[in-house]
Every structure is written in C-alpha cells, then in structure tokens.
Design an enzyme around this catalytic site. Structure first.
Site, PDB file in Angstrom:
ATOM      1  N   GLU A   4      -9.819  10.635   4.535  1.00  0.00           N
ATOM      2  CA  GLU A   4     -10.420  10.309   3.235  1.00  0.00           C
ATOM      3  C   GLU A   4     -11.730  10.039   3.754  1.00  0.00           C
ATOM      4  O   GLU A   4     -12.117   9.314   5.105  1.00  0.00           O
ATOM      5  CB  GLU A   4      -9.705   8.917   2.836  1.00  0.00           C
ATOM      6  CG  GLU A   4      -8.440   9.109   2.015  1.00  0.00           C
ATOM      7  CD  GLU A   4      -8.103   8.116   1.571  1.00  0.00           C
ATOM      8  OE1 GLU A   4      -8.241   7.818   0.373  1.00  0.00           O
ATOM      9  OE2 GLU A   4      -7.344   7.084   2.119  1.00  0.00           O
ATOM     10  N   HIS A  45       2.983   8.799  -5.148  1.00  0.00           N
ATOM     11  CA  HIS A  45       2.290   9.499  -5.770  1.00  0.00           C
ATOM     12  C   HIS A  45       2.215  11.092  -5.018  1.00  0.00           C
ATOM     13  O   HIS A  45       1.848  11.968  -5.512  1.00  0.00           O
ATOM     14  CB  HIS A  45       1.204   9.187  -6.626  1.00  0.00           C
ATOM     15  CG  HIS A  45      -0.032   9.151  -5.597  1.00  0.00           C
ATOM     16  ND1 HIS A  45      -0.250   8.197  -4.562  1.00  0.00           N
ATOM     17  CD2 HIS A  45      -1.186   9.807  -5.326  1.00  0.00           C
ATOM     18  CE1 HIS A  45      -1.314   8.562  -3.670  1.00  0.00           C
ATOM     19  NE2 HIS A  45      -2.055   9.314  -4.204  1.00  0.00           N
ATOM     20  N   ARG A  54      -0.837 -11.652 -18.953  1.00  0.00           N
ATOM     21  CA  ARG A  54      -1.298 -12.934 -18.991  1.00  0.00           C
ATOM     22  C   ARG A  54      -2.599 -13.253 -19.897  1.00  0.00           C
ATOM     23  O   ARG A  54      -2.939 -14.210 -20.462  1.00  0.00           O
ATOM     24  CB  ARG A  54      -1.540 -13.702 -17.996  1.00  0.00           C
ATOM     25  CG  ARG A  54      -0.267 -14.010 -17.203  1.00  0.00           C
ATOM     26  CD  ARG A  54      -0.384 -14.611 -15.675  1.00  0.00           C
ATOM     27  NE  ARG A  54      -0.793 -13.381 -14.760  1.00  0.00           N
ATOM     28  CZ  ARG A  54      -0.675 -13.358 -13.507  1.00  0.00           C
ATOM     29  NH1 ARG A  54       0.094 -14.626 -12.994  1.00  0.00           N
ATOM     30  NH2 ARG A  54      -0.968 -12.457 -12.688  1.00  0.00           N
ATOM     31  N   HIS A  63       3.367   7.822   2.444  1.00  0.00           N
ATOM     32  CA  HIS A  63       2.657   9.167   2.003  1.00  0.00           C
ATOM     33  C   HIS A  63       3.056  10.123   3.282  1.00  0.00           C
ATOM     34  O   HIS A  63       3.749  11.207   2.941  1.00  0.00           O
ATOM     35  CB  HIS A  63       1.458   9.202   1.632  1.00  0.00           C
ATOM     36  CG  HIS A  63       0.920   8.451   0.303  1.00  0.00           C
ATOM     37  ND1 HIS A  63       1.699   7.790  -0.471  1.00  0.00           N
ATOM     38  CD2 HIS A  63      -0.090   7.446   0.311  1.00  0.00           C
ATOM     39  CE1 HIS A  63       1.243   7.055  -1.305  1.00  0.00           C
ATOM     40  NE2 HIS A  63       0.228   6.819  -0.809  1.00  0.00           N
ATOM     41  N   GLY A  70      -4.908  -4.667 -16.493  1.00  0.00           N
ATOM     42  CA  GLY A  70      -5.573  -4.693 -15.184  1.00  0.00           C
ATOM     43  C   GLY A  70      -6.147  -3.099 -14.641  1.00  0.00           C
ATOM     44  O   GLY A  70      -5.985  -2.240 -15.588  1.00  0.00           O
ATOM     45  N   ASP A  71      -6.479  -3.250 -13.401  1.00  0.00           N
ATOM     46  CA  ASP A  71      -7.238  -2.108 -13.039  1.00  0.00           C
ATOM     47  C   ASP A  71      -6.485  -0.896 -12.934  1.00  0.00           C
ATOM     48  O   ASP A  71      -6.805   0.118 -13.303  1.00  0.00           O
ATOM     49  CB  ASP A  71      -8.085  -2.575 -11.575  1.00  0.00           C
ATOM     50  CG  ASP A  71      -8.890  -1.417 -11.268  1.00  0.00           C
ATOM     51  OD1 ASP A  71      -9.566  -1.178 -12.126  1.00  0.00           O
ATOM     52  OD2 ASP A  71      -8.762  -1.037 -10.187  1.00  0.00           O
ATOM     53  N   LEU A  72      -5.266  -1.045 -12.514  1.00  0.00           N
ATOM     54  CA  LEU A  72      -4.167   0.023 -12.057  1.00  0.00           C
ATOM     55  C   LEU A  72      -3.797   0.676 -13.428  1.00  0.00           C
ATOM     56  O   LEU A  72      -3.787   1.874 -13.501  1.00  0.00           O
ATOM     57  CB  LEU A  72      -3.041  -0.397 -11.448  1.00  0.00           C
ATOM     58  CG  LEU A  72      -1.878   0.627 -11.245  1.00  0.00           C
ATOM     59  CD1 LEU A  72      -2.331   1.763 -10.176  1.00  0.00           C
ATOM     60  CD2 LEU A  72      -0.795  -0.146 -10.499  1.00  0.00           C
ATOM     61  N   LYS A 130       3.753   0.903  -4.744  1.00  0.00           N
ATOM     62  CA  LYS A 130       3.191   0.542  -3.571  1.00  0.00           C
ATOM     63  C   LYS A 130       2.407  -0.700  -3.684  1.00  0.00           C
ATOM     64  O   LYS A 130       1.593  -0.512  -4.784  1.00  0.00           O
ATOM     65  CB  LYS A 130       2.901   1.314  -2.443  1.00  0.00           C
ATOM     66  CG  LYS A 130       1.798   2.025  -2.785  1.00  0.00           C
ATOM     67  CD  LYS A 130       1.350   3.133  -1.628  1.00  0.00           C
ATOM     68  CE  LYS A 130       0.532   2.474  -0.355  1.00  0.00           C
ATOM     69  NZ  LYS A 130      -0.682   2.888  -0.879  1.00  0.00           N
ATOM     70  N   ASP A 151      -0.436   1.483   4.532  1.00  0.00           N
ATOM     71  CA  ASP A 151      -1.202   1.899   3.149  1.00  0.00           C
ATOM     72  C   ASP A 151      -0.718   3.445   3.324  1.00  0.00           C
ATOM     73  O   ASP A 151      -0.592   3.984   2.329  1.00  0.00           O
ATOM     74  CB  ASP A 151      -2.660   1.670   3.441  1.00  0.00           C
ATOM     75  CG  ASP A 151      -3.288   2.087   1.904  1.00  0.00           C
ATOM     76  OD1 ASP A 151      -2.998   1.743   1.001  1.00  0.00           O
ATOM     77  OD2 ASP A 151      -4.350   3.135   2.158  1.00  0.00           O
TER      78      ASP A 151
HETATM   79  C1  BG6 Z   1      -3.086   5.238  -1.798  1.00  0.00           C
HETATM   80  C2  BG6 Z   1      -3.837   4.478  -0.744  1.00  0.00           C
HETATM   81  O1  BG6 Z   1      -1.424   5.084  -1.810  1.00  0.00           O
HETATM   82  O2  BG6 Z   1      -3.394   6.662  -1.623  1.00  0.00           O
HETATM   83  C3  BG6 Z   1      -5.055   4.513  -1.035  1.00  0.00           C
HETATM   84  O3  BG6 Z   1      -3.537   3.014  -1.272  1.00  0.00           O
HETATM   85  C4  BG6 Z   1      -5.526   5.970  -0.526  1.00  0.00           C
HETATM   86  O4  BG6 Z   1      -5.845   3.852   0.216  1.00  0.00           O
HETATM   87  C5  BG6 Z   1      -4.850   6.921  -1.629  1.00  0.00           C
HETATM   88  O5  BG6 Z   1      -7.164   6.286  -0.764  1.00  0.00           O
HETATM   89  C6  BG6 Z   1      -4.998   8.203  -1.177  1.00  0.00           C
HETATM   90  O6  BG6 Z   1      -4.311   8.996  -2.581  1.00  0.00           O
HETATM   91  P1  BG6 Z   1      -4.813  10.447  -2.851  1.00  0.00           P
HETATM   92  O7  BG6 Z   1      -4.199  11.066  -3.577  1.00  0.00           O
HETATM   93  O8  BG6 Z   1      -6.282  10.013  -3.110  1.00  0.00           O
HETATM   94  O9  BG6 Z   1      -5.001  11.239  -1.546  1.00  0.00           O
END
Ligand code: BG6
Length: 471
Positions: free
Chosen positions: A203, A165, A47, A227, A16-18, A135, A222
């Site tokens: 962002e 993260h 899968r 965070h 997958g992408d992640l 998450k 989100d």
């Molecule tokens: C993710 C969110 O957890 O953190 C995103 O789902 C967001 O929507 C991202 O863009 C931001 O992370 P960073 O490290 O780019 O500040």
C-alpha cells in the site's frame, strides 16, 4: 410488497465510520443490481441519540445511501443493556430474513450477541437469521477462539458470516477460475515445475488516522493473518470437489493446516520512517508497518517450494499480486555458448491493472537465433468492459442470498492465528523493526531474504516482464 421475501438488515454501529464509508453504500449498490430479490429495509442501531427521522435525513444527505432512506429506521440501544434489545423485536415484523451486521468495535460483540440471544432474535439454527462480523476477529489465537466460541454459542455456523473482503475481490475469485477451469495449469501447479511463489500486498498510504487500531495491531495481524493467508490458500489449495462454499472452505482449511507457522527467524519486520510521528502512535512504538516472510507448505504438492509474502504501508506503489515462478528449462548451447534461460513467470495482478501475464521466452524476430522475454496478457477489465464490483458489494450480495463462498470459516481463522502466533509473540516481546523510508519497497532485509532463500527477487509492478535480463 410480499412479506415472504422482505429482508431487514439491522446494522449495529450504523452511525459510525465503517457503516457510513463501506457498509451502507455497498448495501445500496448491492440492492441496485439484479441479484437481490425482494424488498430490503435498514434498521440502524447504536448509542447515538437519533430517531427514524434524523437517521433517514443522514442517509438522504449522501448520494451513496439516499435510496435506503425511505424504508429505514433507527433504534437506540445501549449495547450493554440487555433489556434494550426487546426494542429490536419489531425488526422481525414481516421479515422473512433478518441480517445482523456488527459494524462496531469488537469489544462490544459479546454484549450484542448476548442481547440478541436474550430476546431470541438469534433463532439459533435458523439460516434465515444471519450474523455478520468483520475483522479484527480476535487479537491472537486465544481471543479468536473465544470469539468463535461466543458466536457459536448464539448462532450456528451456517448463520455466521465472517468478512474477509479480499475473498470478495473479483480478481481473487478469478484465481479459482484460472486454476480450475484450465486443466493445463493444474498439471504444472506443483513442486515439479514451480520453483517459488511470491505474494505482495503493498500500500502506498501510511496509517492515516487509524493509529488507535493499527498501533495495537500491526501488519501481521492487520493483513497477513487474514487477507494474505486467504490468498495463499486459494493459490495453493487442492481442487475442491465443487465450487460450493462448503468444499472451498474445506480445501482452504486443509491447505492452511499444511502451512508451517511462520518462523520469526525467517521473517523481516519493518516500520516506515515517520510512523512514530503519526497522531496516536505510542512513544517509541515497535509496531511493524511491514512484514516479509517465507512460508513452507508441508504437503505432497508443495514440499520444498518457498512461498514468499510481503505486505506493508507507505510503500512505493499500491499493488497486490501473486507471482508463480516456474523452474528454468535446461540451458542449451548454441555455437559454444550457453543460452541463459528466461524464467517463466505467471503474474496474477489482483489490483490495480487487474489481469494476468504469462512471461515466456520467445525467439527475437530475425535471422539470428536469440531468445527474448515476451508476455501473454489477459487484461481483466477487458473481459466485461464494465467496472469491477466493489468487494463489499459482493460480500453483501452473498449475505442477502445466504451464500458463504467468500467467507472464511471459524476454523480457517483460528488456524491462521496459529500460523502467525509465534511471530506475533516474538515481536510483541522484543526487538525492533528495521526502518525504511516511505515511498520505497521496504526494508533491505526483505530483498536479502528472497535472494538467499529463493535465489530470486521481488517482482515489482513497474518491472517490465518482457524486458531482457529480469530474474
Ligand atoms: C484492511 C486493513 O483489512 O485492508 C487495512 O485493515 C488495509 O489496513 C486494507 O488498508 C486493504 O484493503 P484494500 O482492499 O484497499 O487492498
């Protein structure tokens, strides 16, 4: 090859992408450093109709993952088929440690946990068997508790790694260093000298192609639930007894318990113009892409100090920062005129332009006595001269070492859902977000909030802290 130290990293959702964008490249970087000892092999699970050879070919085709290819393999598993998990038993061969990384959508977490337990791969209570989840860890308080219950049924707390993260960003960790390796800050880090605190996580990008997830989620779930509240906890918590994970988590949880749930009346909900046209967004969606709020921390240290937070998409500039505004000094008279005090600010830039600036008042050079703002700067990159490590690389290094410092505990996550529960419910139920043009700093309501309740304004990254006349 010593069988003692071999680690197998089993990645669910590895096609997958992640996994492709984040997990596998970060794993390769983590392995290229000197902090991971012993051989590591990757088992991709999913899968997709792949086999060892085609999975290896995929890894080899990408520079960011190529060095993982040689020892990797693929196991095809339909997550809901509990019988299929016995195919994973070979991953235990010669492995001293096994890490199960769930890079899948959360709706299949229960099936995977069940499947692992079915064949005994969880080895409940054995910290050499680890599970990594990220998450969304729940959608609300109830589903978060349910997920915690499931995880704890299959694994013990010391086997579970829940990723946030942000905690693994170097500059976020540096908040701990700043606060607890410099006694001068601890002495002023309280209601006696701090007037307000503001946290921005802005962002520039919109939601891109993530409508499927984001339109169900929004900025509070989100970014704030995880965070932003984690960052706030590190900024405001009491000194931990040690820097070990157990004590840091305890201190953060205590702090989060003191944070009063966000009052929807004291929160601003925004949506950028054009959000509704993004592919996959539901018609007339009321989902917020921006939130600003004021939080109270009801404890001895912070009583009465407002904590302003704001986060959003499609804003003017990408920036994450914490600003501590200290109380003004008394204004003295000079020749009959009162000297306007220059507020002392401590700006902690998490990203970009990582660093710290302490804005102070200084005397303008010359024969007249006149105050000007001036900055004492720390440019973080200058400390090492090297590139800051990627947060995911840090996360994986800790998982492989069996350390929990950058992972929030299940209790912290539940408590954070409690803090946002009321505002989520209120906004899901009714009302409309305030629209803002992309490329701005968000809805006007957010400026009004901080002016009214903080007698202050948001500090933008473009603001020159040393320019005259700033707040
Ligand atoms: C993710 C969110 O957890 O953190 C995103 O789902 C967001 O929507 C991202 O863009 C931001 O992370 P960073 O490290 O780019 O500040």
């Amino acid at each position: 090859m010593s069988s003692q130290k071999t680690t197998t990293v089993v990645i669910f959702g590895a096609s997958g992408d992640l996994a492709k964008r984040k997990v596998l490249p970060a794993l390769q970087s983590a392995l290229s450093g000197d902090e991971v000892s012993g051989p590591v092999r990757v088992v991709g699970v999913g899968r997709s109709d792949l086999d060892d050879e085609s999975f290896r070919a995929r890894l080899s085709a990408d520079e960011g993952t190529a060095s993982l290819a040689a020892t990797s393999g693929w196991v095809r598993v339909d997550y809901s088929d509990t019988g299929a998990y016995s195919r994973l038993l070979a991953s235990e061969d010669q492995a001293a440690q096994v890490v199960f990384y769930l890079a899948t959508p959360p709706n299949v977490f229960p099936a995977i946990l069940c499947g692992l337990a079915e064949v005994g791969l969880n080895r409940k209570g054995d910290p050499s068997r680890r599970i990594v989840v990220e998450k969304p860890l729940g959608h609300d308080l109830e589903s978060s508790r349910e997920l915690n219950r499931l995880l704890q049924e299959t694994f013990t707390e010391d086997q579970i790694y829940r990723i946030d993260h942000y905690l693994a960003k170097d500059t976020v960790q540096n908040v701990l260093a700043l606060r607890f390796s410099n006694a001068i800050f601890e002495a002023i880090w309280n209601r006696n000298l701090v007037q307000s605190v503001q946290i921005t996580a802005a962002e520039e990008e919109g939601i891109g192609s993530r409508a499927g997830y984001y339109d169900q989620s929004g900025a509070v779930r989100d970014m704030v639930q995880n965070h932003v509240l984690q960052l706030l906890a590190l900024v405001a918590m009491e000194p931990p007894t040690t820097f070990d994970a157990r004590d840091i988590r305890k201190a953060k949880l205590e702090l989060l318990r003191a944070v009063r749930p966000i009052d929807p009346q004291l929160a601003v909900r925004g949506q950028y113009r054009g959000y509704l046209n993004a592919e996959g967004v539901s018609r007339g969606s009321r989902r917020e892409t921006y939130v600003a709020a004021v939080l109270s921390v009801e404890n001895w240290r912070w009583d009465g100090v407002p904590f302003f937070i704001r986060t959003g998409k499609a804003l003017r500039q990408r920036t994450t920062q914490v600003v501590i505004r200290f109380r003004d000094s008394p204004s003295l008279r000079l020749g009959g005129n009162r000297q306007r005090p220059i507020p002392t600010l401590l700006q902690i830039r998490i990203q970009p332009h990582e660093g710290i600036t302490l804005r102070i008042g200084a005397k303008r050079p010359g024969t007249r006595f006149e105050m000007v703002p001036a900055g004492l700067d720390l440019e973080y990159a200058g400390l090492s001269g090297s590139q800051l490590p990627d947060a995911y690389e840090h996360v994986l290094t800790e998982v492989l070492a069996g350390v929990h410092t950058v992972f929030p505990s299940g209790d912290e996550i539940d408590r954070s859902w409690e803090i946002v529960a009321e505002v989520i419910q209120a906004w899901d139920a009714s009302g409309h977000p305030e629209l803002y043009p992309p490329g701005t700093w968000g809805p006007e309501g957010a400026d009004e909030l901080i002016e009214r309740l903080g007698r202050s304004r948001w500090l933008d990254p473009a603001d020159d802290l040393t320019a005259n006349g700033s707040r």
